[in-house]
Design a protein around this motif. Structure first.
Motif, PDB file in Angstrom:
ATOM      1  N   SER A  16      -5.072   8.072 -15.693  1.00 34.13           N
ATOM      2  CA  SER A  16      -4.307   8.264 -15.759  1.00 34.13           C
ATOM      3  C   SER A  16      -4.523   9.079 -16.888  1.00 34.13           C
ATOM      4  CB  SER A  16      -4.073   6.887 -16.412  1.00 34.13           C
ATOM      5  OG  SER A  16      -5.083   6.384 -17.464  1.00 34.13           O
ATOM      6  N   GLY A  17      -5.981   9.479 -17.539  1.00 35.25           N
ATOM      7  CA  GLY A  17      -6.035  10.173 -18.303  1.00 35.25           C
ATOM      8  C   GLY A  17      -5.851  11.303 -17.525  1.00 35.25           C
ATOM      9  N   ILE A  18      -6.618  11.786 -16.491  1.00 30.92           N
ATOM     10  CA  ILE A  18      -6.177  12.855 -15.230  1.00 30.92           C
ATOM     11  C   ILE A  18      -4.698  13.434 -15.283  1.00 30.92           C
ATOM     12  CG2 ILE A  18      -6.498  13.484 -13.419  1.00 30.92           C
ATOM     13  CD1 ILE A  18      -9.117  12.660 -12.779  1.00 30.92           C
ATOM     14  N   LEU A  19      -3.329  11.708 -15.127  1.00 25.97           N
ATOM     15  CA  LEU A  19      -2.779  12.554 -15.133  1.00 25.97           C
ATOM     16  C   LEU A  19      -2.175  13.671 -16.770  1.00 25.97           C
ATOM     17  CD1 LEU A  19      -0.936  10.279 -13.428  1.00 25.97           C
ATOM     18  CD2 LEU A  19      -1.797  12.284 -12.247  1.00 25.97           C
ATOM     19  N   ARG A  20      -2.506  12.690 -17.848  1.00 23.37           N
ATOM     20  CA  ARG A  20      -1.860  12.773 -19.377  1.00 23.37           C
ATOM     21  C   ARG A  20      -2.787  14.150 -19.724  1.00 23.37           C
ATOM     22  NH1 ARG A  20      -3.450   7.871 -19.750  1.00 23.37           N
ATOM     23  NH2 ARG A  20      -5.480   8.779 -21.544  1.00 23.37           N
ATOM     24  N   GLU A  21      -4.256  14.266 -18.619  1.00 21.64           N
ATOM     25  CA  GLU A  21      -4.537  15.894 -19.054  1.00 21.64           C
ATOM     26  C   GLU A  21      -3.864  16.918 -18.469  1.00 21.64           C
ATOM     27  OE1 GLU A  21      -7.447  16.178 -21.726  1.00 21.64           O
ATOM     28  OE2 GLU A  21      -6.430  14.603 -23.042  1.00 21.64           O
ATOM     29  N   THR A  22      -3.524  16.469 -17.493  1.00 20.86           N
ATOM     30  CA  THR A  22      -3.361  18.425 -16.085  1.00 20.86           C
ATOM     31  C   THR A  22      -2.258  17.765 -16.786  1.00 20.86           C
ATOM     32  OG1 THR A  22      -2.771  16.422 -14.078  1.00 20.86           O
ATOM     33  CG2 THR A  22      -4.963  17.505 -15.321  1.00 20.86           C
ATOM     34  N   GLY A  34       0.971  -1.242   0.090  1.00 20.81           N
ATOM     35  CA  GLY A  34      -0.303  -0.225   0.008  1.00 20.81           C
ATOM     36  C   GLY A  34       0.822   1.042   0.022  1.00 20.81           C
ATOM     37  N   PRO A  35       0.075   2.633   0.184  1.00 23.94           N
ATOM     38  CA  PRO A  35       1.100   3.644  -0.390  1.00 23.94           C
ATOM     39  C   PRO A  35       1.524   3.816   1.347  1.00 23.94           C
ATOM     40  CG  PRO A  35      -1.543   3.936   0.270  1.00 23.94           C
ATOM     41  CD  PRO A  35      -1.077   2.641   0.213  1.00 23.94           C
ATOM     42  N   LEU A  42      -9.406  12.311  -8.481  1.00 33.52           N
ATOM     43  CA  LEU A  42      -8.726  13.865  -7.719  1.00 33.52           C
ATOM     44  C   LEU A  42      -8.464  12.948  -6.489  1.00 33.52           C
ATOM     45  CD1 LEU A  42     -10.437  16.358 -10.015  1.00 33.52           C
ATOM     46  CD2 LEU A  42      -7.795  15.396 -10.181  1.00 33.52           C
ATOM     47  N   GLU A  43      -8.833  13.031  -5.643  1.00 34.32           N
ATOM     48  CA  GLU A  43      -8.976  13.111  -4.988  1.00 34.32           C
ATOM     49  C   GLU A  43      -8.117  11.533  -4.118  1.00 34.32           C
ATOM     50  OE1 GLU A  43     -11.136  10.702  -1.255  1.00 34.32           O
ATOM     51  OE2 GLU A  43     -12.475  12.290  -2.005  1.00 34.32           O
ATOM     52  N   THR A  44      -8.139  10.178  -5.034  1.00 30.39           N
ATOM     53  CA  THR A  44      -6.761   9.538  -4.820  1.00 30.39           C
ATOM     54  C   THR A  44      -5.547   9.604  -5.326  1.00 30.39           C
ATOM     55  OG1 THR A  44      -8.381   8.067  -4.729  1.00 30.39           O
ATOM     56  CG2 THR A  44      -6.114   7.035  -5.557  1.00 30.39           C
ATOM     57  N   LEU A  45      -5.690  10.674  -6.634  1.00 30.34           N
ATOM     58  CA  LEU A  45      -4.313  10.651  -6.460  1.00 30.34           C
ATOM     59  C   LEU A  45      -3.899  12.173  -6.366  1.00 30.34           C
ATOM     60  CD1 LEU A  45      -5.018  11.178 -10.590  1.00 30.34           C
ATOM     61  CD2 LEU A  45      -4.232   9.910  -9.180  1.00 30.34           C
ATOM     62  N   ARG A  46      -4.348  12.630  -5.130  1.00 32.32           N
ATOM     63  CA  ARG A  46      -4.089  14.116  -4.624  1.00 32.32           C
ATOM     64  C   ARG A  46      -3.126  13.417  -2.981  1.00 32.32           C
ATOM     65  NH1 ARG A  46      -8.289  19.132  -3.445  1.00 32.32           N
ATOM     66  NH2 ARG A  46      -6.110  19.865  -2.443  1.00 32.32           N
ATOM     67  N   GLU A  47      -4.257  12.337  -2.571  1.00 36.06           N
ATOM     68  CA  GLU A  47      -3.719  11.364  -1.300  1.00 36.06           C
ATOM     69  C   GLU A  47      -2.099  11.502  -1.490  1.00 36.06           C
ATOM     70  OE1 GLU A  47      -5.263   7.361   0.615  1.00 36.06           O
ATOM     71  OE2 GLU A  47      -6.219   8.794  -0.428  1.00 36.06           O
ATOM     72  N   TYR A  48      -2.580  10.578  -2.836  1.00 35.81           N
ATOM     73  CA  TYR A  48      -0.794  10.380  -3.258  1.00 35.81           C
ATOM     74  C   TYR A  48       0.104  11.300  -3.980  1.00 35.81           C
ATOM     75  CZ  TYR A  48      -3.081   6.091  -2.244  1.00 35.81           C
ATOM     76  OH  TYR A  48      -3.982   4.664  -1.936  1.00 35.81           O
ATOM     77  N   PHE A  64       3.755   0.392  -4.126  1.00 40.20           N
ATOM     78  CA  PHE A  64       3.791  -0.238  -5.590  1.00 40.20           C
ATOM     79  C   PHE A  64       2.337  -0.670  -5.841  1.00 40.20           C
ATOM     80  CE2 PHE A  64       2.999  -3.535  -8.279  1.00 40.20           C
ATOM     81  CZ  PHE A  64       3.030  -3.309  -9.422  1.00 40.20           C
ATOM     82  N   ALA A  65       1.116  -0.721  -5.392  1.00 39.26           N
ATOM     83  CA  ALA A  65       0.119  -1.227  -5.689  1.00 39.26           C
ATOM     84  C   ALA A  65      -0.648   0.052  -5.939  1.00 39.26           C
ATOM     85  CB  ALA A  65      -0.619  -2.104  -4.309  1.00 39.26           C
ATOM     86  N   ALA A  66      -0.859   1.607  -5.226  1.00 40.33           N
ATOM     87  CA  ALA A  66      -1.562   2.438  -5.117  1.00 40.33           C
ATOM     88  C   ALA A  66      -0.656   2.699  -6.480  1.00 40.33           C
ATOM     89  CB  ALA A  66      -1.097   3.456  -4.289  1.00 40.33           C
ATOM     90  N   VAL A  67       0.352   2.901  -6.907  1.00 39.65           N
ATOM     91  CA  VAL A  67       0.713   3.720  -8.099  1.00 39.65           C
ATOM     92  C   VAL A  67      -0.011   2.679  -9.320  1.00 39.65           C
ATOM     93  CG1 VAL A  67       2.824   4.525  -9.741  1.00 39.65           C
ATOM     94  CG2 VAL A  67       3.118   5.304  -6.850  1.00 39.65           C
ATOM     95  N   ALA A  68       0.378   1.576  -9.407  1.00 42.84           N
ATOM     96  CA  ALA A  68      -0.145   0.511  -9.982  1.00 42.84           C
ATOM     97  C   ALA A  68      -2.101   1.104 -10.257  1.00 42.84           C
ATOM     98  CB  ALA A  68       0.284  -0.634  -9.552  1.00 42.84           C
ATOM     99  N   ASP A  69      -2.763   0.813  -8.979  1.00 45.85           N
ATOM    100  CA  ASP A  69      -3.824   1.159  -9.644  1.00 45.85           C
ATOM    101  C   ASP A  69      -3.798   2.032  -9.535  1.00 45.85           C
ATOM    102  OD1 ASP A  69      -4.826  -1.463  -8.176  1.00 45.85           O
ATOM    103  OD2 ASP A  69      -5.561  -0.951  -6.389  1.00 45.85           O
ATOM    104  N   ALA A  70      -3.206   3.393  -9.196  1.00 46.88           N
ATOM    105  CA  ALA A  70      -3.995   4.449 -10.229  1.00 46.88           C
ATOM    106  C   ALA A  70      -3.546   4.846 -11.424  1.00 46.88           C
ATOM    107  CB  ALA A  70      -2.978   5.989  -9.116  1.00 46.88           C
TER     108      ALA A  70
END
Length: 122
Positions: A29-35, A5-6, A60-66, A16-22
């Motif tokens: 992953s689309g959010i990361l590409r678009e931003t 976990g994270p 976004l909540e998950t991506l911000r958490e990490y 590893f699992a947190a990043v792999a899941d995201a």
């Protein structure tokens, strides 16, 4: 760090699992590409990705958490303000050793950078 976990908030690494899941999630992953180059609002992201704003907000909540995205406020000419999001990832490196996987995330903005930006915006 474990592959289970994270470890958010340590500035450089998450599990590893947190990043792999995201990265495996199409919306996240689309959010990361678009931003990656330009900050976008949740509604702009929903339109670009063809999904609902609530789905974008959950990702976004998950991506911000990490700490994979950062938020800022964009003033609108009509006096309202909109939260916009920008990817905070430059590179993701996966390491494998006898203890399992670890993930190192190179971020585009550190906490010190964010604090400086807040002070400069005042």
């Amino acid at each position: 760090m474990s592959e289970d976990g994270p470890t958010p908030g340590d500035g450089t690494a998450v599990g590893f699992a947190a990043v792999a899941d995201a990265l495996a999630d199409d919306v996240a992953s689309g959010i990361l590409r678009e931003t990656y180059e330009d900050a976008r609002s949740a509604h702009e992201l929903a339109n670009a990705l063809g999904t609902s704003p609530p789905t974008v907000y959950r990702r976004l909540e998950t991506l911000r958490e990490y700490d994979l995205v950062v938020a800022s406020t964009r003033p609108d000419p009509d006096g309202h303000h909109t939260d916009v999001y920008r990817a905070n990832v430059d590179r993701v490196v996966v390491h494998l050793d006898v203890d399992g996987f670890t993930v190192e995330v190179e971020r585009t903005e550190t906490m010190a950078d964010r604090f400086t930006n807040i002070i400069e915006d005042m």
